[in-house]
Design a protein around this motif. Structure first.
Motif, mmCIF file in Angstrom:
data_model
loop_
_atom_site.group_PDB
_atom_site.id
_atom_site.type_symbol
_atom_site.label_atom_id
_atom_site.label_comp_id
_atom_site.label_asym_id
_atom_site.label_seq_id
_atom_site.Cartn_x
_atom_site.Cartn_y
_atom_site.Cartn_z
ATOM 1 N N PHE A 53 0.829 -1.209 0.000
ATOM 2 C CA PHE A 53 0.000 0.000 0.000
ATOM 3 C C PHE A 53 0.861 1.256 0.000
ATOM 4 O O PHE A 53 0.550 2.223 -0.704
ATOM 5 N N LEU A 54 1.931 1.285 0.774
ATOM 6 C CA LEU A 54 2.786 2.475 0.815
ATOM 7 C C LEU A 54 3.353 2.787 -0.569
ATOM 8 O O LEU A 54 3.390 3.952 -0.984
ATOM 9 N N PHE A 55 3.767 1.770 -1.293
ATOM 10 C CA PHE A 55 4.256 1.989 -2.657
ATOM 11 C C PHE A 55 3.136 2.531 -3.545
ATOM 12 O O PHE A 55 3.343 3.451 -4.333
ATOM 13 N N LYS A 56 1.942 1.965 -3.418
ATOM 14 C CA LYS A 56 0.828 2.422 -4.261
ATOM 15 C C LYS A 56 0.427 3.849 -3.905
ATOM 16 O O LYS A 56 0.106 4.639 -4.791
ATOM 17 N N MET A 88 10.843 -5.246 4.210
ATOM 18 C CA MET A 88 9.929 -5.487 3.085
ATOM 19 C C MET A 88 9.950 -4.326 2.107
ATOM 20 O O MET A 88 9.940 -4.524 0.893
ATOM 21 N N LEU A 89 9.988 -3.108 2.622
ATOM 22 C CA LEU A 89 10.057 -1.934 1.746
ATOM 23 C C LEU A 89 11.376 -1.905 0.979
ATOM 24 O O LEU A 89 11.407 -1.567 -0.210
ATOM 25 N N GLU A 90 12.460 -2.277 1.641
ATOM 26 C CA GLU A 90 13.756 -2.317 0.956
ATOM 27 C C GLU A 90 13.744 -3.343 -0.177
ATOM 28 O O GLU A 90 14.309 -3.093 -1.250
ATOM 29 N N GLN A 95 13.113 -3.802 -6.502
ATOM 30 C CA GLN A 95 12.373 -4.316 -7.655
ATOM 31 C C GLN A 95 11.541 -3.261 -8.376
ATOM 32 O O GLN A 95 11.237 -3.421 -9.547
ATOM 33 N N ARG A 96 11.145 -2.218 -7.666
ATOM 34 C CA ARG A 96 10.202 -1.262 -8.241
ATOM 35 C C ARG A 96 10.639 0.172 -8.011
ATOM 36 O O ARG A 96 11.447 0.454 -7.135
ATOM 37 N N LYS A 97 10.061 1.050 -8.811
ATOM 38 C CA LYS A 97 10.250 2.485 -8.646
ATOM 39 C C LYS A 97 8.886 3.099 -8.376
ATOM 40 O O LYS A 97 7.860 2.470 -8.608
ATOM 41 N N ASN A 99 6.762 6.188 -9.658
ATOM 42 C CA ASN A 99 6.682 7.202 -10.721
ATOM 43 C C ASN A 99 8.024 7.378 -11.421
ATOM 44 O O ASN A 99 8.455 8.490 -11.704
ATOM 45 N N GLY A 100 8.690 6.257 -11.690
ATOM 46 C CA GLY A 100 9.952 6.268 -12.419
ATOM 47 C C GLY A 100 11.161 6.677 -11.597
ATOM 48 O O GLY A 100 12.254 6.814 -12.127
ATOM 49 N N ARG A 101 10.966 6.871 -10.316
ATOM 50 C CA ARG A 101 12.063 7.310 -9.447
ATOM 51 C C ARG A 101 12.531 6.168 -8.553
ATOM 52 O O ARG A 101 11.720 5.392 -8.062
ATOM 53 N N PRO A 102 13.836 6.082 -8.305
ATOM 54 C CA PRO A 102 14.311 5.069 -7.353
ATOM 55 C C PRO A 102 13.773 5.383 -5.959
ATOM 56 O O PRO A 102 13.522 6.543 -5.629
ATOM 57 N N VAL A 103 13.594 4.357 -5.167
ATOM 58 C CA VAL A 103 13.032 4.517 -3.826
ATOM 59 C C VAL A 103 14.119 4.240 -2.792
ATOM 60 O O VAL A 103 14.855 3.256 -2.897
ATOM 61 N N GLN A 104 14.204 5.137 -1.815
ATOM 62 C CA GLN A 104 15.124 4.945 -0.697
ATOM 63 C C GLN A 104 14.296 4.821 0.583
ATOM 64 O O GLN A 104 13.392 5.630 0.823
ATOM 65 N N VAL A 105 14.602 3.808 1.369
ATOM 66 C CA VAL A 105 13.877 3.536 2.605
ATOM 67 C C VAL A 105 14.807 3.816 3.777
ATOM 68 O O VAL A 105 15.978 3.420 3.758
ATOM 69 N N LYS A 106 14.278 4.495 4.789
ATOM 70 C CA LYS A 106 15.088 4.792 5.969
ATOM 71 C C LYS A 106 14.312 4.393 7.215
ATOM 72 O O LYS A 106 13.123 4.689 7.334
ATOM 73 N N HIS A 107 14.995 3.712 8.122
ATOM 74 C CA HIS A 107 14.423 3.363 9.418
ATOM 75 C C HIS A 107 14.794 4.464 10.396
ATOM 76 O O HIS A 107 15.977 4.679 10.676
ATOM 77 N N VAL A 108 13.794 5.193 10.901
ATOM 78 C CA VAL A 108 14.028 6.283 11.837
ATOM 79 C C VAL A 108 13.876 5.706 13.241
ATOM 80 O O VAL A 108 12.780 5.333 13.656
#
Length: 166
Positions: A53-56, A88-90, A95-97, A99-108
């Motif tokens: 859902f977060l990706f969508k 899971m997000l990482e 595997q996915r972008k 809107n065409g952008r790479p995704v970076q995940v950070k654990h705060v």
């Protein structure tokens, strides 16, 4: 394969609508009953659905160009919550972008300041951190996603009848 090749001859609006329908069906299947044999498996399945859902959510929001550091810059998803969701997000980010952008995940982690992000997920047990930062996050244009009905997120995840809802 033949059905896929026919979608390329559709007007772009219809093809986009069909893609959204297919993703909607995929998400509906993922958000289906979370029947698992152990609590650990159920939590894992729940967070897999939330990660999807977060990706969508990232794909369905029109992000202004000013929300990115540079053209083609990364899309940031920050998590104040469990490592399992971060992992899971990482995996999805590999595997996915969005809107065409790479995704970076950070654990705060506890004690860290909340950095600027496009999406910030906050677990139920961390809701107070979100409450204290709500105004600055709104000003930054961050989509806040939280767990529970009383959380101050823009989008709130709840589990009802063993299904993830928002």
């Amino acid at each position: 394969m033949d059905a896929l090749s026919r979608t390329s001859s559709l007007p772009s609006g219809v093809a986009a609508w069909l893609r959204r329908c297919v993703w909607g069906l995929v998400l509906a299947c993922l958000a289906g009953p979370l029947h698992a044999t152990t609590e650990s498996e159920q939590n894992s399945m729940e967070y897999a659905v939330k990660a999807a859902f977060l990706f969508k959510f990232g794909e369905f929001v029109d992000w202004p160009a000013t929300s990115f550091d540079e053209p083609g810059g990364a899309f940031f998803i920050d998590v104040i919550g469990p490592e399992v969701l971060v992992g899971m997000l990482e995996q999805l980010a590999l595997q996915r972008k969005i809107n065409g952008r790479p995704v970076q995940v950070k654990h705060v982690k506890a004690g860290q300041t909340i950095p600027r992000a496009h999406i910030l997920f906050v677990a139920a047990n961390e809701a107070e951190r979100l409450r204290t930062a709500t105004e600055s996050l709104r000003a930054a244009g961050t989509l806040t996603v939280a767990e529970g009905t009383n959380a101050p997120g823009i989008v709130n995840f709840v589990v009802r009848d063993n299904k993830v809802r928002f």
